[in-house]
Design a protein around this motif. Sequence first.
Motif, short mmCIF file in Angstrom:
data_model
loop_
_atom_site.label_atom_id
_atom_site.label_comp_id
_atom_site.label_asym_id
_atom_site.label_seq_id
_atom_site.Cartn_x
_atom_site.Cartn_y
_atom_site.Cartn_z
N ALA A 188 0.82 -1.20 0.00
CA ALA A 188 0.00 0.00 0.00
C ALA A 188 0.86 1.26 0.00
N PRO A 189 0.36 2.36 -0.57
CA PRO A 189 1.08 3.63 -0.53
C PRO A 189 1.40 4.03 0.92
N GLY A 190 2.59 4.55 1.13
CA GLY A 190 2.98 5.00 2.45
C GLY A 190 3.57 3.94 3.35
N THR A 191 3.63 2.69 2.87
CA THR A 191 4.16 1.61 3.73
C THR A 191 5.67 1.50 3.65
N VAL A 192 6.29 2.06 2.60
CA VAL A 192 7.74 1.98 2.44
C VAL A 192 8.38 3.27 2.96
N THR A 193 9.39 3.11 3.82
CA THR A 193 10.17 4.24 4.33
C THR A 193 11.65 3.92 4.13
N LEU A 205 19.71 5.21 -0.98
CA LEU A 205 18.87 4.74 0.11
C LEU A 205 19.54 3.52 0.72
N THR A 206 20.07 3.69 1.91
CA THR A 206 20.86 2.65 2.55
C THR A 206 20.00 1.66 3.33
N ARG A 207 18.81 2.09 3.71
CA ARG A 207 17.88 1.19 4.41
C ARG A 207 16.48 1.41 3.85
N LEU A 208 15.82 0.31 3.57
CA LEU A 208 14.44 0.35 3.10
C LEU A 208 13.59 -0.54 4.00
N PHE A 209 12.43 -0.01 4.38
CA PHE A 209 11.54 -0.73 5.28
C PHE A 209 10.15 -0.81 4.68
N VAL A 210 9.46 -1.91 4.96
CA VAL A 210 8.03 -2.03 4.65
C VAL A 210 7.30 -2.19 5.98
N GLU A 211 6.51 -1.20 6.32
CA GLU A 211 5.80 -1.18 7.61
C GLU A 211 6.77 -1.46 8.76
N GLY A 212 7.95 -0.86 8.68
CA GLY A 212 8.93 -0.96 9.75
C GLY A 212 9.82 -2.18 9.72
N ARG A 213 9.59 -3.08 8.76
CA ARG A 213 10.41 -4.29 8.66
C ARG A 213 11.37 -4.17 7.47
N ASP A 214 12.53 -4.78 7.60
CA ASP A 214 13.53 -4.76 6.54
C ASP A 214 12.91 -5.24 5.23
N ALA A 215 13.00 -4.39 4.20
CA ALA A 215 12.38 -4.73 2.92
C ALA A 215 13.26 -5.59 2.03
N ALA A 216 14.54 -5.77 2.42
CA ALA A 216 15.49 -6.46 1.53
C ALA A 216 15.02 -7.85 1.09
N GLU A 263 21.54 -4.42 -6.48
CA GLU A 263 22.03 -5.78 -6.40
C GLU A 263 23.54 -5.83 -6.10
N ALA A 264 24.27 -4.86 -6.65
CA ALA A 264 25.73 -4.87 -6.49
C ALA A 264 26.17 -4.33 -5.13
N HIS A 265 25.47 -3.31 -4.64
CA HIS A 265 25.96 -2.59 -3.45
C HIS A 265 24.98 -2.59 -2.28
N GLY A 266 23.74 -3.04 -2.48
CA GLY A 266 22.78 -3.06 -1.38
C GLY A 266 22.18 -1.71 -1.05
N VAL A 267 22.37 -0.71 -1.92
CA VAL A 267 21.76 0.60 -1.72
C VAL A 267 21.05 0.99 -3.02
N PHE A 268 20.00 1.81 -2.91
CA PHE A 268 19.19 2.15 -4.09
C PHE A 268 19.36 3.62 -4.43
N GLU A 375 22.22 15.53 0.58
CA GLU A 375 20.85 15.15 0.90
C GLU A 375 20.92 14.04 1.94
N CYS A 376 20.26 14.26 3.06
CA CYS A 376 20.36 13.33 4.18
C CYS A 376 19.08 13.40 5.01
N ASN A 377 18.99 12.55 5.99
CA ASN A 377 17.85 12.56 6.90
C ASN A 377 18.13 13.50 8.06
N ALA A 378 17.12 14.29 8.43
CA ALA A 378 17.27 15.22 9.53
C ALA A 378 15.95 15.38 10.25
N SER A 379 16.05 15.65 11.54
CA SER A 379 14.88 15.88 12.38
C SER A 379 14.54 17.36 12.37
N ALA A 380 13.28 17.68 12.09
CA ALA A 380 12.82 19.08 12.08
C ALA A 380 12.40 19.47 13.49
#
Length: 458
Positions: A188-193, A205-216, A263-268, A375-380
């Motif tokens: 569903a839309p919004g489930t991937v972070t 993108l070094t980490r991908l999650f589906v509903e908080g679980r590792d998407a790999a 596939e080669a590096h584990g990042v997207f 470009e990185c993750n930051a807390s507002a």
Amino acid sequence: MPERKKVVLIGAGSTVFTQRLVADIILAGEEEAWEIALVDIDPVTLDAVERLVGKMLASKGARIPVTATTDRRTVLPGAHFVVTTIAVGGRPGWQADIEVPRKHGIYQPVGDTMLPGGISRAMRMIPPMLEIARDVERLCPTAHFFNYSNPMTAICRAIRRETSVPVTGLCHGVLHVEHQIARFLGTAPGTVTSLGVGLNHLTFLTRLFVEGRDAAPLIHAKLAEQKRGLEQEIAGKEEWPNIVPSGETPRYADDPFSWGVYEAHGVFPCAMDRHAVEFFPELFPNGAYHGRLLGREAFPIDKRIQLGDQWYAEMLALARSEEPLPQDRWDNLPGESEQLLQIMHSLMGDGRAVFSVNIPNRGQAPYLPLNAVIECNASATAGGFVPLLADDLPEPLVEKLKAKIHAVELTVEAAVSGDREVMLEAMLADGGVTDPAKARALRDDLLAAHRDHLPQFA
């Protein structure tokens, strides 16, 4: 009653952004919280967007004070948020950034960030953006200043280097890719972070999650399933669209380079092949992409520019119509949601929500140059954006980012100084053209094509 927060939109004639923000505010039921100032140097466009915003307000019975002006200095005092979405030269300038390099054998699928088209755009964009930043510095120094204009990295680096204004670059790229990966996985839309780090339009993108679980595991299973017929599927494609149509499920073959990096590096790489390939010109000589030409059959940029013309014509017609705003307009606004309303909420209320932003590297990515805009993750937070420590990246990708950061530094210097030789150095460092004589001819043609917007090179 709490004080209204003033948002100043510079470049309000954008065919997408202004409508999305106004819609978000109205639909959130926050008409009492905001006032909006619309700024655009084109009176015709400004009149149209003011009319359209008025129709949107009337459609929902919302009362938000709106001011429209061609002079930003009259509305900047007292601003809480300043947002830039300008495009110097407009779509004709963008078209020239694509067509001039084509005459020199360089094919670009976007041309707004890297390669000669992106560098050319930076020459036009940086001086006016510095003027805006200096007005912000003088007239509303405590305002949060957000930039959406491209080339994002070069513009934000120039403002940070030349002024004291802590500009933040915002882009919908990461959010868009999260949506695309959700579609790829059939969730569903919004489930991937995600978490990621890099440069705008090349954030890994070094980490991908589906509903908080590792998407790999899900991703690798899907890739293995599709890989069996990948070569045949790619060979059968006549065109790679700029965006996979909403009724279709994205596939490996739609972005084979990006999924190959995964596939080669584990990042997207974000924002997928259309943008990512422009950072790797050595892998796509003469624009060759699986037997097709970049910007032509592969991610046809001319069609994307024409779509902008279509959206603009529709905006004018809708604004000038005597009829009220059609109700289905609320479900069919063009473009992407930019998360700006959520970001402003988090900053004002110390919500500490995490977003993907373009800010200087203060050590959150210790393997990249300090002060480079990344470009990185930051807390507002109430005190501004606080970056999260980034994950490590594979060494080849770190070296690629370092090389591009060097090219950005030269691009900024050329745009600020008007030094033709530094612009030449930037083009060679970028790698889109490697022969100095060819680079010099291309540089001269780009400067001639845009001379009306390049006073620093006069």
